[in-house]
Motif scaffolding. Structure first.
Motif, PDB file in Angstrom:
ATOM      1  N   GLN A  46       0.720  -1.138  -0.213  1.00 22.13           N
ATOM      2  CA  GLN A  46      -0.288  -0.044  -0.032  1.00 22.13           C
ATOM      3  C   GLN A  46       0.844   1.342   0.031  1.00 22.13           C
ATOM      4  N   ARG A  48       2.733   2.415   2.199  1.00 22.65           N
ATOM      5  CA  ARG A  48       2.590   3.476   3.468  1.00 22.65           C
ATOM      6  C   ARG A  48       3.861   3.332   4.402  1.00 22.65           C
ATOM      7  N   ASP A  67       5.174   8.803   5.208  1.00 23.27           N
ATOM      8  CA  ASP A  67       4.666  10.132   5.567  1.00 23.27           C
ATOM      9  C   ASP A  67       5.555  10.620   6.587  1.00 23.27           C
TER      10      ASP A  67
END
Length: 222
Positions: A46, A48, A67
Protein backbone atom coordinates in the motif's frame (compact mmCIF):
# COMPACT_ATOMS: atom_id res chain seq x y z
CA UNK A 1 37.34 1.95 -5.94
CA UNK A 2 35.20 1.07 -2.91
CA UNK A 3 31.95 1.21 -4.88
CA UNK A 4 33.38 -0.87 -7.72
CA UNK A 5 34.64 -3.54 -5.34
CA UNK A 6 31.33 -3.53 -3.44
CA UNK A 7 29.43 -4.13 -6.70
CA UNK A 8 31.82 -6.90 -7.71
CA UNK A 9 31.30 -8.55 -4.34
CA UNK A 10 27.51 -8.24 -4.57
CA UNK A 11 27.51 -9.75 -8.07
CA UNK A 12 29.69 -12.68 -6.98
CA UNK A 13 27.54 -13.36 -3.93
CA UNK A 14 24.30 -12.73 -5.80
CA UNK A 15 24.62 -15.78 -8.06
CA UNK A 16 23.88 -18.13 -5.14
CA UNK A 17 22.26 -15.76 -2.67
CA UNK A 18 18.86 -16.24 -1.08
CA UNK A 19 16.70 -13.26 -0.11
CA UNK A 20 17.59 -14.09 3.50
CA UNK A 21 21.23 -13.33 2.66
CA UNK A 22 20.68 -9.83 1.28
CA UNK A 23 20.78 -7.98 4.60
CA UNK A 24 24.14 -9.57 5.47
CA UNK A 25 25.50 -8.86 1.99
CA UNK A 26 24.60 -5.19 2.41
CA UNK A 27 26.50 -5.05 5.70
CA UNK A 28 29.59 -6.54 4.03
CA UNK A 29 29.34 -3.96 1.26
CA UNK A 30 29.21 -1.21 3.90
CA UNK A 31 32.77 -2.01 4.95
CA UNK A 32 34.00 -1.38 1.40
CA UNK A 33 32.09 1.90 1.15
CA UNK A 34 33.46 3.43 4.35
CA UNK A 35 30.09 3.50 6.15
CA UNK A 36 29.11 1.87 9.42
CA UNK A 37 25.92 0.10 8.34
CA UNK A 38 23.74 -0.50 5.29
CA UNK A 39 20.17 -1.62 5.90
CA UNK A 40 17.70 -2.59 3.17
CA UNK A 41 14.08 -1.44 3.53
CA UNK A 42 11.31 -2.62 1.18
CA UNK A 43 7.97 -0.87 0.74
CA UNK A 44 4.67 -2.50 1.66
CA UNK A 45 2.07 -3.01 -1.07
CA UNK A 46 0.00 0.00 0.00
CA UNK A 47 3.11 2.20 -0.05
CA UNK A 48 2.60 3.38 3.52
CA UNK A 49 5.58 1.84 5.33
CA UNK A 50 9.21 0.85 4.76
CA UNK A 51 10.11 -2.52 6.24
CA UNK A 52 13.68 -3.63 7.05
CA UNK A 53 15.24 -6.88 5.89
CA UNK A 54 16.99 -8.60 8.78
CA UNK A 55 19.97 -10.89 9.26
CA UNK A 56 21.89 -12.43 12.15
CA UNK A 57 24.12 -9.35 12.22
CA UNK A 58 21.26 -6.92 11.63
CA UNK A 59 18.14 -7.75 13.70
CA UNK A 60 14.84 -6.50 12.31
CA UNK A 61 14.01 -2.97 13.41
CA UNK A 62 10.65 -1.21 13.37
CA UNK A 63 8.78 -0.25 10.23
CA UNK A 64 9.16 3.38 9.15
CA UNK A 65 6.21 5.44 7.94
CA UNK A 66 6.60 7.02 4.51
CA UNK A 67 4.71 10.17 5.46
CA UNK A 68 6.74 12.68 7.46
CA UNK A 69 10.11 10.88 7.51
CA UNK A 70 13.47 11.27 5.75
CA UNK A 71 13.19 7.67 4.59
CA UNK A 72 9.81 8.43 3.09
CA UNK A 73 11.15 11.57 1.42
CA UNK A 74 13.91 9.59 -0.29
CA UNK A 75 11.36 6.98 -1.39
CA UNK A 76 8.80 9.50 -2.62
CA UNK A 77 11.13 11.93 -4.40
CA UNK A 78 13.70 9.35 -5.60
CA UNK A 79 16.45 11.63 -4.29
CA UNK A 80 18.94 10.70 -1.51
CA UNK A 81 17.98 12.30 1.81
CA UNK A 82 20.80 13.04 4.33
CA UNK A 83 20.30 13.51 8.06
CA UNK A 84 21.87 13.19 11.51
CA UNK A 85 20.96 10.69 14.23
CA UNK A 86 20.57 11.50 17.93
CA UNK A 87 23.87 9.68 18.50
CA UNK A 88 25.66 12.21 16.27
CA UNK A 89 26.14 9.73 13.42
CA UNK A 90 25.45 10.92 9.91
CA UNK A 91 22.83 9.10 7.90
CA UNK A 92 21.73 8.85 4.27
CA UNK A 93 18.55 7.37 2.83
CA UNK A 94 18.96 6.26 -0.79
CA UNK A 95 16.04 5.17 -3.02
CA UNK A 96 16.06 1.48 -3.96
CA UNK A 97 14.97 1.15 -7.59
CA UNK A 98 14.36 -1.49 -10.21
CA UNK A 99 14.62 0.71 -13.29
CA UNK A 100 12.13 3.38 -12.31
CA UNK A 101 10.06 1.09 -10.06
CA UNK A 102 10.47 2.08 -6.41
CA UNK A 103 11.21 -0.97 -4.25
CA UNK A 104 12.21 0.77 -1.02
CA UNK A 105 15.27 2.53 0.36
CA UNK A 106 18.82 1.78 1.46
CA UNK A 107 19.84 3.30 4.81
CA UNK A 108 23.51 4.14 5.40
CA UNK A 109 25.07 5.44 8.61
CA UNK A 110 28.57 6.85 9.00
CA UNK A 111 30.65 8.40 11.76
CA UNK A 112 31.34 11.51 9.68
CA UNK A 113 29.67 13.54 6.92
CA UNK A 114 29.20 11.82 3.56
CA UNK A 115 30.69 13.75 0.66
CA UNK A 116 29.32 13.91 -2.88
CA UNK A 117 31.40 10.95 -4.04
CA UNK A 118 30.12 8.82 -1.15
CA UNK A 119 26.54 9.68 -2.05
CA UNK A 120 27.22 8.73 -5.67
CA UNK A 121 28.81 5.43 -4.60
CA UNK A 122 25.90 4.55 -2.32
CA UNK A 123 23.41 5.36 -5.08
CA UNK A 124 25.29 3.05 -7.44
CA UNK A 125 25.38 0.22 -4.91
CA UNK A 126 21.68 0.76 -4.14
CA UNK A 127 20.91 0.14 -7.83
CA UNK A 128 22.70 -3.21 -7.63
CA UNK A 129 20.92 -4.17 -4.40
CA UNK A 130 17.59 -3.20 -5.97
CA UNK A 131 18.21 -5.70 -8.76
CA UNK A 132 19.02 -8.42 -6.22
CA UNK A 133 15.83 -7.69 -4.26
CA UNK A 134 13.72 -8.02 -7.42
CA UNK A 135 15.50 -11.22 -8.50
CA UNK A 136 15.09 -12.80 -5.07
CA UNK A 137 11.41 -11.88 -5.00
CA UNK A 138 10.83 -13.92 -8.19
CA UNK A 139 11.60 -17.29 -6.60
CA UNK A 140 11.00 -16.79 -2.88
CA UNK A 141 8.16 -15.65 -0.61
CA UNK A 142 10.51 -14.08 1.96
CA UNK A 143 10.33 -10.51 0.66
CA UNK A 144 6.69 -10.85 -0.41
CA UNK A 145 5.63 -11.93 3.09
CA UNK A 146 7.41 -8.92 4.53
CA UNK A 147 5.71 -6.52 2.12
CA UNK A 148 2.24 -7.84 2.97
CA UNK A 149 0.66 -6.27 6.03
CA UNK A 150 -2.47 -8.45 5.94
CA UNK A 151 -3.69 -11.60 4.15
CA UNK A 152 -4.30 -11.23 0.42
CA UNK A 153 -7.43 -12.63 -1.24
CA UNK A 154 -7.03 -15.07 -4.13
CA UNK A 155 -8.38 -12.62 -6.71
CA UNK A 156 -5.87 -9.97 -5.62
CA UNK A 157 -3.08 -12.55 -5.66
CA UNK A 158 -3.86 -13.53 -9.25
CA UNK A 159 -4.28 -9.95 -10.42
CA UNK A 160 -1.01 -8.68 -8.92
CA UNK A 161 0.85 -11.43 -10.75
CA UNK A 162 -0.42 -9.98 -14.05
CA UNK A 163 0.11 -6.25 -13.39
CA UNK A 164 2.88 -4.35 -15.20
CA UNK A 165 5.42 -2.40 -13.11
CA UNK A 166 3.64 0.25 -11.05
CA UNK A 167 6.04 2.90 -12.38
CA UNK A 168 7.70 3.20 -15.76
CA UNK A 169 9.79 6.12 -16.96
CA UNK A 170 11.79 7.28 -19.94
CA UNK A 171 13.32 10.66 -20.71
CA UNK A 172 9.97 11.70 -22.22
CA UNK A 173 7.22 9.91 -20.30
CA UNK A 174 6.34 8.66 -16.82
CA UNK A 175 3.53 6.16 -16.25
CA UNK A 176 2.38 5.29 -12.72
CA UNK A 177 -0.54 3.28 -11.38
CA UNK A 178 -1.76 1.67 -8.18
CA UNK A 179 -4.72 -0.44 -7.04
CA UNK A 180 -6.55 0.20 -3.79
CA UNK A 181 -7.61 -1.76 -1.88
CA UNK A 182 -4.71 -3.96 -2.86
CA UNK A 183 -5.53 -7.00 -0.68
CA UNK A 184 -9.14 -7.54 -1.78
CA UNK A 185 -9.74 -6.27 -5.32
CA UNK A 186 -13.07 -6.46 -7.10
CA UNK A 187 -11.90 -6.80 -10.69
CA UNK A 188 -10.20 -3.42 -11.22
CA UNK A 189 -7.04 -3.68 -13.29
CA UNK A 190 -4.75 -1.66 -15.54
CA UNK A 191 -2.12 -2.32 -18.15
CA UNK A 192 0.21 -0.34 -20.36
CA UNK A 193 2.69 -0.82 -23.15
CA UNK A 194 5.23 1.59 -24.62
CA UNK A 195 6.08 0.91 -28.26
CA UNK A 196 8.35 3.40 -29.98
CA UNK A 197 6.87 6.87 -29.49
CA UNK A 198 3.43 5.59 -28.42
CA UNK A 199 2.22 4.73 -24.92
CA UNK A 200 -0.88 2.49 -24.78
CA UNK A 201 -2.96 2.59 -21.57
CA UNK A 202 -5.86 0.33 -20.59
CA UNK A 203 -7.97 0.01 -17.47
CA UNK A 204 -10.85 -2.23 -16.47
CA UNK A 205 -13.26 -1.66 -13.60
CA UNK A 206 -16.64 -3.28 -12.92
CA UNK A 207 -17.59 -0.45 -10.58
CA UNK A 208 -17.34 2.18 -13.32
CA UNK A 209 -14.54 4.10 -11.58
CA UNK A 210 -11.19 3.70 -13.28
CA UNK A 211 -8.21 2.65 -11.16
CA UNK A 212 -5.71 5.47 -10.66
CA UNK A 213 -3.33 5.48 -13.62
CA UNK A 214 -1.39 8.54 -14.70
CA UNK A 215 0.72 9.25 -17.77
CA UNK A 216 2.66 12.49 -18.09
CA UNK A 217 5.62 14.07 -19.90
CA UNK A 218 8.83 13.55 -18.00
CA UNK A 219 12.17 15.08 -17.23
CA UNK A 220 13.24 11.80 -15.57
CA UNK A 221 15.47 11.44 -13.68
CA UNK A 222 14.85 14.55 -11.54
Amino acid sequence: MGALEAIRQLIRQGYRARPENLAGMALQAAELLGVTTLVIYVVDHQQRELLPLSSTRSPAGPAIAIDGTLAGRAYSTIVPAPGTLDTGEHTLWVPLLDGSERMGVLHATASGPLDEQSVTDLTTVAAMIGELVVTGDLYSDTIERLRRREPMRLAAEMLRARLPPLTFATSRTVIAGILEPCYDVGGDAFDFAVNGDTAHLASSTPSGTAPPVACAPSSWPP
